[in-house]
Design an enzyme around this catalytic site. Structure first.
Site, PDB file in Angstrom:
ATOM      1  N   SER A   1      47.198 -70.490  12.610  1.00 20.10           N
ATOM      2  CA  SER A   1      46.150 -71.489  12.855  1.00 20.10           C
ATOM      3  C   SER A   1      46.019 -71.919  14.310  1.00 20.10           C
ATOM      4  CB  SER A   1      46.391 -72.707  11.959  1.00 20.10           C
ATOM      5  OG  SER A   1      47.704 -73.207  12.148  1.00 20.10           O
TER       6      SER A   1
ATOM      7  N   GLU B   1      39.025 -88.787  14.663  1.00 23.36           N
ATOM      8  CA  GLU B   1      40.436 -89.164  14.657  1.00 23.36           C
ATOM      9  C   GLU B   1      41.226 -87.921  15.034  1.00 23.36           C
ATOM     10  OE1 GLU B   1      38.958 -87.912  12.027  1.00 23.36           O
ATOM     11  OE2 GLU B   1      40.477 -86.378  11.614  1.00 23.36           O
TER      12      GLU B   1
ATOM     13  N   LYS C   1      40.326 -75.485  14.755  1.00 20.55           N
ATOM     14  CA  LYS C   1      39.559 -76.741  14.721  1.00 20.55           C
ATOM     15  C   LYS C   1      38.167 -76.605  15.341  1.00 20.55           C
ATOM     16  CE  LYS C   1      42.773 -79.676  13.024  1.00 20.55           C
ATOM     17  NZ  LYS C   1      44.070 -79.299  13.476  1.00 20.55           N
TER      18      LYS C   1
HETATM   19  C1  PLP Z   1      45.334 -79.511  12.800  1.00 19.71           C
HETATM   20  C2  PLP Z   1      46.117 -78.279  12.661  1.00 19.71           C
HETATM   21  C3  PLP Z   1      46.637 -77.872  11.414  1.00 19.71           C
HETATM   22  C4  PLP Z   1      46.543 -78.713  10.170  1.00 19.71           C
HETATM   23  O1  PLP Z   1      45.264 -78.972   9.725  1.00 19.71           O
HETATM   24  P1  PLP Z   1      44.618 -78.244   8.482  1.00 19.71           P
HETATM   25  O2  PLP Z   1      43.396 -79.026   8.229  1.00 19.71           O
HETATM   26  O3  PLP Z   1      45.602 -78.307   7.373  1.00 19.71           O
HETATM   27  O4  PLP Z   1      44.345 -76.845   8.878  1.00 19.71           O
HETATM   28  C5  PLP Z   1      47.280 -76.658  11.336  1.00 19.71           C
HETATM   29  N1  PLP Z   1      47.447 -75.883  12.435  1.00 19.71           N
HETATM   30  C6  PLP Z   1      46.987 -76.253  13.648  1.00 19.71           C
HETATM   31  C7  PLP Z   1      47.214 -75.352  14.809  1.00 19.71           C
HETATM   32  C8  PLP Z   1      46.303 -77.454  13.807  1.00 19.71           C
HETATM   33  O5  PLP Z   1      45.846 -77.806  15.009  1.00 19.71           O
END
Ligand code: PLP
Length: 392
Positions: A376, A110, A88
């Site tokens: 992620s 948000e 993010k």
């Molecule tokens: C917010 C988040 C996601 C989901 O958001 P995407 O926009 O689909 O990437 C996935 N993994 C983590 C660790 C997140 O914080």
């Protein structure tokens, strides 16, 4: 071919379905974002912050133990090692630089799991801008550590008590705020969702993930593309960034993991691509979980970051064109995958990322196949859920 067209559409998904009061804001952004992102000054400042502040490039790690178990050559793109714990921050840094360039003085956002809220509060502290974060009351309760972090960073967290009290409702409140303050306020959206140009802007900012991956694979494998990329999709930003430079490369297969919740047909699910029908949510035409009257259904996933009844228009298009394969992963499968990588690789993943890992047992690989999986985020925010599961 799969990128946004001049009118802001991906096939017939996307566009900007917005209240009239926001037309000026969106139009300004649409006329500005590409020029800013492509300017030398932006590129320099953005890449320096990504390197020195966020900790990029994130490593591409060859996960030997998981590779042996699943019979492929698996690489993990380690977005979990970024500052604030997920991908993010890539987007938040980029958008606050654009906001500053446009002369905006107040930031709103948000958040679901709180990761985007923390990333936004972080860059607002860095750039000395006031920040309001809308968060559903349910998420405030289940992600309290992130709420405290945002407050410590100087942001005001406004709990939202309408609807299901989760991400969709927080997004509605943020849009309402923006309608009241269209002139001075910049809305930092956390995924490839919302009206054009947000999906394209966020995808471009996250595309650093696949740009690095190309170079890292070149170094490790002597070729810049994997055979297969796996990523989880909430709104779809980590996936969009991870596939961006491979969209038109047919050698690269794309697999997206969406949140099955208690099971796709259980009535407790967030598998939007599987369950959704075309509709409009938060300013974009896309697949939406809705009832026969077009009312948006409440999604459910154990992972707050995937608990969203829409999907970025890019992914709606990739799925409907057959460019991406979409696999639902249930809560229990994601939890098992999270414990597996913890014990095999010594990496505790975010529950969102665990959904991408949950795809591995559902696939069959050839043993020299090169697979990259976007890890992620890290699991610190999810420790209590993971510990409960592990002690059963
Ligand atoms: C917010 C988040 C996601 C989901 O958001 P995407 O926009 O689909 O990437 C996935 N993994 C983590 C660790 C997140 O914080």
């Amino acid at each position: 071919m799969y990128k946004v067209d001049n009118n802001g559409f991906y096939g017939h998904f996307g566009g900007a379905y917005i209240p009239e009061i926001l037309f000026g804001c969106i139009d300004d952004l649409r006329n500005t974002y590409l020029e800013v992102i492509e300017s030398e000054a932006f590129r320099k400042e953005y890449s320096e912050l990504l390197r020195d502040y966020a900790g990029r490039p994130s490593p591409l790690y060859h996960a030997g133990n998981l590779s042996r178990k699943y019979g492929c050559k698996l690489y993990l793109k380690r977005e979990d090692l970024n500052h604030t714990g997920s991908h993010k921050i890539n987007n938040a840094i980029g958008q606050i630089l654009i906001a500053r360039h446009m002369g905006k003085t107040r930031i709103i956002a948000e958040t679901g799991a709180g990761q985007h809220g923390v990333a936004t509060a972080t860059v607002c502290a860095l750039m000395n801008m006031p920040c309001v974060v809308y968060m559903g009351q349910t998420d405030v309760e289940r992600q309290l550590v992130n709420v405290r972090k945002m407050q410590m960073l100087g942001a005001e967290v406004r709990p939202v008590t309408s609807g299901n009290k989760t991400l969709k409702d927080a997004t509605n409140e943020a849009i309402r705020d923006w309608c009241c303050h269209p002139n001075d306020t910049f809305y930092i959206i956390g995924s490839v969702v919302g009206p054009h140009p947000y999906p394209d802007m966020v995808a471009r900012l996250q595309s650093v993930i696949s740009r690095e991956m190309m170079q890292q694979l070149e170094e490790k494998e002597g070729r810049s593309h994997p055979d297969l990329i796996i990523a989880c999709v909430g709104g779809g930003s980590n996936a969009a960034g991870g596939i961006y430079h491979y969209l038109d490369d047919s050698r690269v297969q794309i697999v997206l993991a969406e949140a099955g919740g208690l099971g796709v047909d259980s009535g407790q699910s967030a598998a939007t691509i599987r369950l959704g029908r075309e509709g409009i949510i938060h300013g974009a035409r896309t697949l939406v979980m809705q009832n026969g009257d077009g009312q948006i259904l409440e999604p459910y996933s154990i992972s707050a970051g995937l608990d969203y009844p829409g999907i970025g228009p890019l992914h709606a298009q990739l799925a409907s064109a057959g460019r991406a394969t979409v696999i639902p992963v249930d809560d229990s499968e994601a939890l098992a995958a999270a414990i597996e990588i913890t014990q095999l690789e010594g990496i505790i993943p975010a529950l969102e990322s665990a959904h991408a890992l949950g795809v591995l047992p559902k696939m069959s690989f050839e043993h020299d196949q090169i697979v990259t999986l976007i890890l992620s985020g890290r699991g610190d925010k999810d420790l209590s859920v993971l510990m409960d599961y592990n002690s059963k």
